[in-house]
Design a protein around this motif. Structure first.
Motif, PDB file in Angstrom:
ATOM      1  N   ASP A 258       0.857  -1.174   0.000  1.00 48.07           N
ATOM      2  CA  ASP A 258       0.000   0.000   0.000  1.00 48.07           C
ATOM      3  C   ASP A 258       0.900   1.233   0.000  1.00 48.07           C
ATOM      4  OD1 ASP A 258      -1.795   2.048   0.384  1.00 48.07           O
ATOM      5  OD2 ASP A 258      -2.394   1.423   2.391  1.00 48.07           O
ATOM      6  N   PRO A 259       1.088   1.901  -1.156  1.00 50.32           N
ATOM      7  CA  PRO A 259       2.000   3.040  -1.219  1.00 50.32           C
ATOM      8  C   PRO A 259       1.659   4.154  -0.239  1.00 50.32           C
ATOM      9  CG  PRO A 259       1.267   2.425  -3.422  1.00 50.32           C
ATOM     10  CD  PRO A 259       0.478   1.616  -2.444  1.00 50.32           C
ATOM     11  N   ALA A 260       0.379   4.364   0.053  1.00 46.93           N
ATOM     12  CA  ALA A 260      -0.025   5.433   0.956  1.00 46.93           C
ATOM     13  C   ALA A 260       0.441   5.182   2.388  1.00 46.93           C
ATOM     14  CB  ALA A 260      -1.529   5.611   0.916  1.00 46.93           C
ATOM     15  N   ARG A 261       0.687   3.944   2.743  1.00 40.04           N
ATOM     16  CA  ARG A 261       1.132   3.622   4.109  1.00 40.04           C
ATOM     17  C   ARG A 261       2.460   4.303   4.426  1.00 40.04           C
ATOM     18  NH1 ARG A 261       4.139  -0.368   6.614  1.00 40.04           N
ATOM     19  NH2 ARG A 261       3.499  -0.734   8.753  1.00 40.04           N
ATOM     20  N   MET A 262       3.284   4.486   3.413  1.00 40.02           N
ATOM     21  CA  MET A 262       4.582   5.107   3.616  1.00 40.02           C
ATOM     22  C   MET A 262       4.451   6.507   4.194  1.00 40.02           C
ATOM     23  SD  MET A 262       7.466   6.648   1.219  1.00 40.02           S
ATOM     24  CE  MET A 262       6.234   7.770   0.810  1.00 40.02           C
ATOM     25  N   PHE A 263       3.429   7.254   3.792  1.00 40.89           N
ATOM     26  CA  PHE A 263       3.253   8.608   4.309  1.00 40.89           C
ATOM     27  C   PHE A 263       3.114   8.600   5.831  1.00 40.89           C
ATOM     28  CE2 PHE A 263       1.059   9.403   0.025  1.00 40.89           C
ATOM     29  CZ  PHE A 263       2.252   9.707  -0.592  1.00 40.89           C
ATOM     30  N   ALA A 264       2.354   7.646   6.348  1.00 43.41           N
ATOM     31  CA  ALA A 264       2.169   7.551   7.795  1.00 43.41           C
ATOM     32  C   ALA A 264       3.452   7.106   8.491  1.00 43.41           C
ATOM     33  CB  ALA A 264       1.021   6.592   8.116  1.00 43.41           C
ATOM     34  N   VAL A 265       4.135   6.128   7.931  1.00 47.38           N
ATOM     35  CA  VAL A 265       5.356   5.606   8.550  1.00 47.38           C
ATOM     36  C   VAL A 265       6.399   6.711   8.701  1.00 47.38           C
ATOM     37  CG1 VAL A 265       7.324   4.052   8.187  1.00 47.38           C
ATOM     38  CG2 VAL A 265       4.993   3.217   7.863  1.00 47.38           C
ATOM     39  N   PHE A 266       6.523   7.589   7.709  1.00 45.49           N
ATOM     40  CA  PHE A 266       7.521   8.649   7.744  1.00 45.49           C
ATOM     41  C   PHE A 266       6.980   9.960   8.317  1.00 45.49           C
ATOM     42  CE2 PHE A 266       9.408   5.602   4.997  1.00 45.49           C
ATOM     43  CZ  PHE A 266      10.763   5.702   5.270  1.00 45.49           C
ATOM     44  N   GLY A 267       5.718   9.950   8.735  1.00 46.34           N
ATOM     45  CA  GLY A 267       5.127  11.162   9.301  1.00 46.34           C
ATOM     46  C   GLY A 267       5.071  12.302   8.298  1.00 46.34           C
ATOM     47  N   MET A 268       4.890  11.951   7.016  1.00 49.54           N
ATOM     48  CA  MET A 268       4.852  12.974   5.977  1.00 49.54           C
ATOM     49  C   MET A 268       3.586  13.802   6.095  1.00 49.54           C
ATOM     50  SD  MET A 268       6.262  11.200   2.514  1.00 49.54           S
ATOM     51  CE  MET A 268       7.918  10.565   2.408  1.00 49.54           C
ATOM     52  N   ARG A 269       3.780  15.097   6.102  1.00 49.83           N
ATOM     53  CA  ARG A 269       2.650  16.009   6.150  1.00 49.83           C
ATOM     54  C   ARG A 269       2.340  16.463   4.732  1.00 49.83           C
ATOM     55  NH1 ARG A 269       5.050  19.326  11.182  1.00 49.83           N
ATOM     56  NH2 ARG A 269       6.554  19.794   9.556  1.00 49.83           N
ATOM     57  N   ALA A 270       1.082  16.397   4.375  1.00 50.33           N
ATOM     58  CA  ALA A 270       0.657  16.838   3.045  1.00 50.33           C
ATOM     59  C   ALA A 270       0.755  18.352   2.959  1.00 50.33           C
ATOM     60  CB  ALA A 270      -0.769  16.389   2.770  1.00 50.33           C
ATOM     61  N   VAL A 271       1.302  18.850   1.840  1.00 53.48           N
ATOM     62  CA  VAL A 271       1.361  20.284   1.574  1.00 53.48           C
ATOM     63  C   VAL A 271       0.808  20.536   0.183  1.00 53.48           C
ATOM     64  CG1 VAL A 271       3.292  20.815   3.106  1.00 53.48           C
ATOM     65  CG2 VAL A 271       3.761  20.145   0.759  1.00 53.48           C
ATOM     66  N   ASP A 272       0.426  21.771  -0.037  1.00 57.44           N
ATOM     67  CA  ASP A 272      -0.050  22.157  -1.357  1.00 57.44           C
ATOM     68  C   ASP A 272       0.500  23.531  -1.695  1.00 57.44           C
ATOM     69  OD1 ASP A 272      -1.614  24.015   0.041  1.00 57.44           O
ATOM     70  OD2 ASP A 272      -3.447  22.856  -0.190  1.00 57.44           O
ATOM     71  N   SER A 273       0.256  23.979  -2.908  1.00 55.68           N
ATOM     72  CA  SER A 273       0.817  25.255  -3.351  1.00 55.68           C
ATOM     73  C   SER A 273       0.313  26.418  -2.504  1.00 55.68           C
ATOM     74  CB  SER A 273       0.538  25.487  -4.828  1.00 55.68           C
ATOM     75  OG  SER A 273      -0.842  25.388  -5.106  1.00 55.68           O
ATOM     76  N   ALA A 274      -0.911  26.338  -1.997  1.00 54.67           N
ATOM     77  CA  ALA A 274      -1.474  27.439  -1.211  1.00 54.67           C
ATOM     78  C   ALA A 274      -0.763  27.620   0.130  1.00 54.67           C
ATOM     79  CB  ALA A 274      -2.968  27.209  -0.991  1.00 54.67           C
ATOM     80  N   GLY A 275      -0.369  26.539   0.786  1.00 56.76           N
ATOM     81  CA  GLY A 275       0.236  26.654   2.110  1.00 56.76           C
ATOM     82  C   GLY A 275       1.716  26.300   2.172  1.00 56.76           C
ATOM     83  N   PHE A 276       2.336  26.086   1.008  1.00 50.09           N
ATOM     84  CA  PHE A 276       3.712  25.600   0.978  1.00 50.09           C
ATOM     85  C   PHE A 276       4.685  26.509   1.722  1.00 50.09           C
ATOM     86  CE2 PHE A 276       7.885  24.737  -0.699  1.00 50.09           C
ATOM     87  CZ  PHE A 276       7.909  23.352  -0.716  1.00 50.09           C
ATOM     88  N   ASP A 277       4.655  27.793   1.421  1.00 51.43           N
ATOM     89  CA  ASP A 277       5.593  28.701   2.074  1.00 51.43           C
ATOM     90  C   ASP A 277       5.385  28.720   3.586  1.00 51.43           C
ATOM     91  OD1 ASP A 277       7.051  29.496  -0.176  1.00 51.43           O
ATOM     92  OD2 ASP A 277       5.586  31.032  -0.686  1.00 51.43           O
ATOM     93  N   ARG A 278       4.152  28.796   4.011  1.00 52.30           N
ATOM     94  CA  ARG A 278       3.832  28.850   5.435  1.00 52.30           C
ATOM     95  C   ARG A 278       4.269  27.574   6.158  1.00 52.30           C
ATOM     96  NH1 ARG A 278      -1.129  29.032   4.783  1.00 52.30           N
ATOM     97  NH2 ARG A 278      -1.656  26.896   5.268  1.00 52.30           N
ATOM     98  N   GLU A 279       4.004  26.420   5.570  1.00 52.86           N
ATOM     99  CA  GLU A 279       4.242  25.150   6.244  1.00 52.86           C
ATOM    100  C   GLU A 279       5.657  24.608   6.102  1.00 52.86           C
ATOM    101  OE1 GLU A 279       1.053  22.346   5.496  1.00 52.86           O
ATOM    102  OE2 GLU A 279      -0.262  24.034   5.051  1.00 52.86           O
ATOM    103  N   VAL A 280       6.343  24.965   5.020  1.00 54.05           N
ATOM    104  CA  VAL A 280       7.677  24.416   4.775  1.00 54.05           C
ATOM    105  C   VAL A 280       8.755  25.486   4.898  1.00 54.05           C
ATOM    106  CG1 VAL A 280       9.177  23.231   3.119  1.00 54.05           C
ATOM    107  CG2 VAL A 280       6.761  22.611   3.267  1.00 54.05           C
ATOM    108  N   VAL A 281       8.616  26.542   4.130  1.00 52.30           N
ATOM    109  CA  VAL A 281       9.684  27.531   4.022  1.00 52.30           C
ATOM    110  C   VAL A 281       9.754  28.432   5.251  1.00 52.30           C
ATOM    111  CG1 VAL A 281      10.612  29.419   2.616  1.00 52.30           C
ATOM    112  CG2 VAL A 281       9.481  27.477   1.511  1.00 52.30           C
TER     113      VAL A 281
END
Length: 137
Positions: free
Chosen positions: A8-31
């Motif tokens: 299940d490829p989506a399981r990897m997101f949980a295992v690595f604690g990956m937070r979903a980002v998008d173009s609208a919030g990218f600067d705020r959440e990452v940069v």
């Protein structure tokens, strides 16, 4: 019906604690988010063969990847075309690295665990903090 051993490829997101980002919030959440952690943004696409190769490899080598101490984010750039365009992507997967509000580089494609690990180590050996402002005295 899927096999209990099916990947299940989506399981990897949980295992690595990956937070979903998008173009609208990218600067705020990452940069612009506070902290001096090394941030890795996994840019991928649904049903992308090479993206799924990375996901499977990541699960097989999760301890080694988790030991890198990255703060992980993810975005399906097939759904968020604007984010892919922002970074002039010509293919996925791609890994964008950030620290202290600066883009440090991009890893295009999945180069394999040894090369990825070495790239992260080189980025870690760079400046640990942003340069101090110059004195005006």
């Amino acid at each position: 019906m899927s096999s209990p051993l099916a990947f299940d490829p989506a399981r990897m997101f949980a295992v690595f604690g990956m937070r979903a980002v998008d173009s609208a919030g990218f600067d705020r959440e990452v940069v612009q988010a506070p902290g001096d952690d090394l941030r890795c943004v996994f840019l991928w696409g649904k049903d992308c063969y090479n993206c799924n190769v990375f996901k499977q490899t990541a699960m097989l080598h999760k301890d080694a990847l988790l030991d890198l101490g990255l703060t992980w984010f993810e975005c399906n750039v097939y759904d968020d075309v604007a984010l892919g365009q922002r970074f002039s992507l010509h293919g996925v997967p791609a890994f964008m690295m950030f620290r202290h509000g600066k883009r440090l580089g991009r890893i295009s494609g999945w180069p394999g665990l040894p090369q990825f690990t070495e790239a992260v180590r080189r980025l870690r050996s760079g400046p640990a903090a942003p340069p101090a402002p110059a004195s005006t005295q």
